[in-house]
Design an enzyme around this catalytic site. Structure first.
Site, PDB file in Angstrom:
ATOM      1  N   ASP A  95       0.854  -1.171   0.000  1.00 38.42           N
ATOM      2  CA  ASP A  95       0.000   0.000   0.000  1.00 38.42           C
ATOM      3  C   ASP A  95       0.900   1.234   0.000  1.00 38.42           C
ATOM      4  O   ASP A  95       2.080   1.162   0.362  1.00 38.42           O
ATOM      5  CB  ASP A  95      -0.889  -0.029   1.249  1.00 38.42           C
ATOM      6  CG  ASP A  95      -1.788   1.180   1.334  1.00 38.42           C
ATOM      7  OD1 ASP A  95      -2.422   1.518   0.337  1.00 38.42           O
ATOM      8  OD2 ASP A  95      -1.832   1.798   2.420  1.00 38.42           O
ATOM      9  N   ASP A  97      -0.159   5.144   0.904  1.00 41.40           N
ATOM     10  CA  ASP A  97      -0.410   6.070   2.012  1.00 41.40           C
ATOM     11  C   ASP A  97      -0.650   5.301   3.314  1.00 41.40           C
ATOM     12  O   ASP A  97      -1.477   4.386   3.371  1.00 41.40           O
ATOM     13  CB  ASP A  97      -1.625   6.943   1.705  1.00 41.40           C
ATOM     14  CG  ASP A  97      -1.489   7.642   0.350  1.00 41.40           C
ATOM     15  OD1 ASP A  97      -0.344   7.919  -0.049  1.00 41.40           O
ATOM     16  OD2 ASP A  97      -2.527   7.886  -0.296  1.00 41.40           O
TER      17      ASP A  97
END
Length: 288
Positions: A95, A97
């Site tokens: 991922d 953020d």
């Protein structure tokens, strides 16, 4: 198995269901009957002749001079595909953020990017273990009108270039631009972004990891039959509390490991790799 090659059969479906890369060879039967394997890495060889299917299971005598529904499937092509799958690179999906960079809702400017402490060191560790690195991210701010595709692309370009300066190669950044209500195939935990990565790069899902701070990242790991690590940065603490709040409902959704940050996650993966490499080889572990 690292790879399973079969005619249209029950074992073919079993292999596919278990997440084993599968090559299906379809002769007189047809993909139109809906019997093809459905795994993300599966490949079907089918001549697509006009008389197929000649029967439900292809048991009728062929009316053609040559059984070219089989003759047109060349062994060389099957072998070529098999070699490609067996030589594919192992992969970690990350991922963006809250995992690599600080969580700031809907980042639209380069100035807003701040790498989390230890994240670059973590990426170097994972790269050193021989993994290819791909970032997959939900960016619904585009559909919400908060930011544009151009802004997201600019942010992603900056991240790739900044990491490259540190000797870190990210193969690609894939993102979903849709609103959660759009029910698209690419919003995590659905596997649309993974399909794109497999299409663009020579990757294998066996032994793959997904690392992120949200439940969608954990479930993505489950959906690709890989392993998942929940990091407690970003929304990680909130996600952990959500999973633990109702163990009966969320027990199957638990990550394989929970780490305080990406650096600890990388250290755990490294320990797992080292453990696997030092396990004694028995008959059940041999690769033929």
């Amino acid at each position: 198995c690292d790879l399973f090659i079969s005619n249209d059969s029950g074992p073919m479906h079993l292999a596919s269901a278990l997440g084993v890369p599968t090559i299906g060879i379809f002769g007189p039967t047809s993909l139109g009957l809906g019997f093809s394997p459905s795994g993300l890495e599966d490949k079907v060889f089918w001549a697509g002749v006009e008389c197929s299917p000649c029967s439900l299971h292809g048991e009728k005598d062929c009316v053609k001079e040559s059984r070219y529904c089989m003759d047109n499937i060349k062994p060389e092509k099957v072998i070529e595909e098999a070699k490609r799958k067996l030589s594919a690179n192992k992969i970690i999906f990350l991922d963006r953020d809250g995992t690599i960079t600080e969580e700031k809702d809907f980042i639209s400017k380069v100035e807003e990017i701040k790498f989390l402490p230890g994240s670059k060191e973590a990426l170097k560790i994972l790269q050193g273990l021989g993994y290819k690195l791909v970032i997959v991210s939900n960016q619904s701010g585009i559909a919400r009108g908060i930011m544009t595709v151009e802004q997201v692309e600019k942010v992603n370009s900056f991240i790739l270039k900044d990491l490259a300066k540190e000797g870190i190669k990210i193969e690609a950044i894939y993102y979903c631009p849709h609103h959660p209500d759009e029910n698209c195939d690419c919003r995590k935990p659905r596997t649309g972004l993974i399909k794109r990565a497999l299409r663009d790069h020579q990757l294998k899902l066996k032994g793959a990891w997904v690392v992120g701070d949200k439940l969608s990242d954990v479930l993505l790991g489950k959906n690709i039959k890989g392993k998942s690590i929940l990091v407690l940065t970003g929304y990680g603490q909130e996600t952990k509390q959500k999973i633990e709040s109702d163990s009966e409902v969320y027990d199957w959704q638990k990550p394989d490991y929970t780490a305080k940050d990406l650096l600890e996650a990388a250290s755990f993966i490294k320990s797992e790799v080292l453990t696997e490499s030092t396990e004694p080889v028995t008959n059940s572990h041999k690769k033929f």
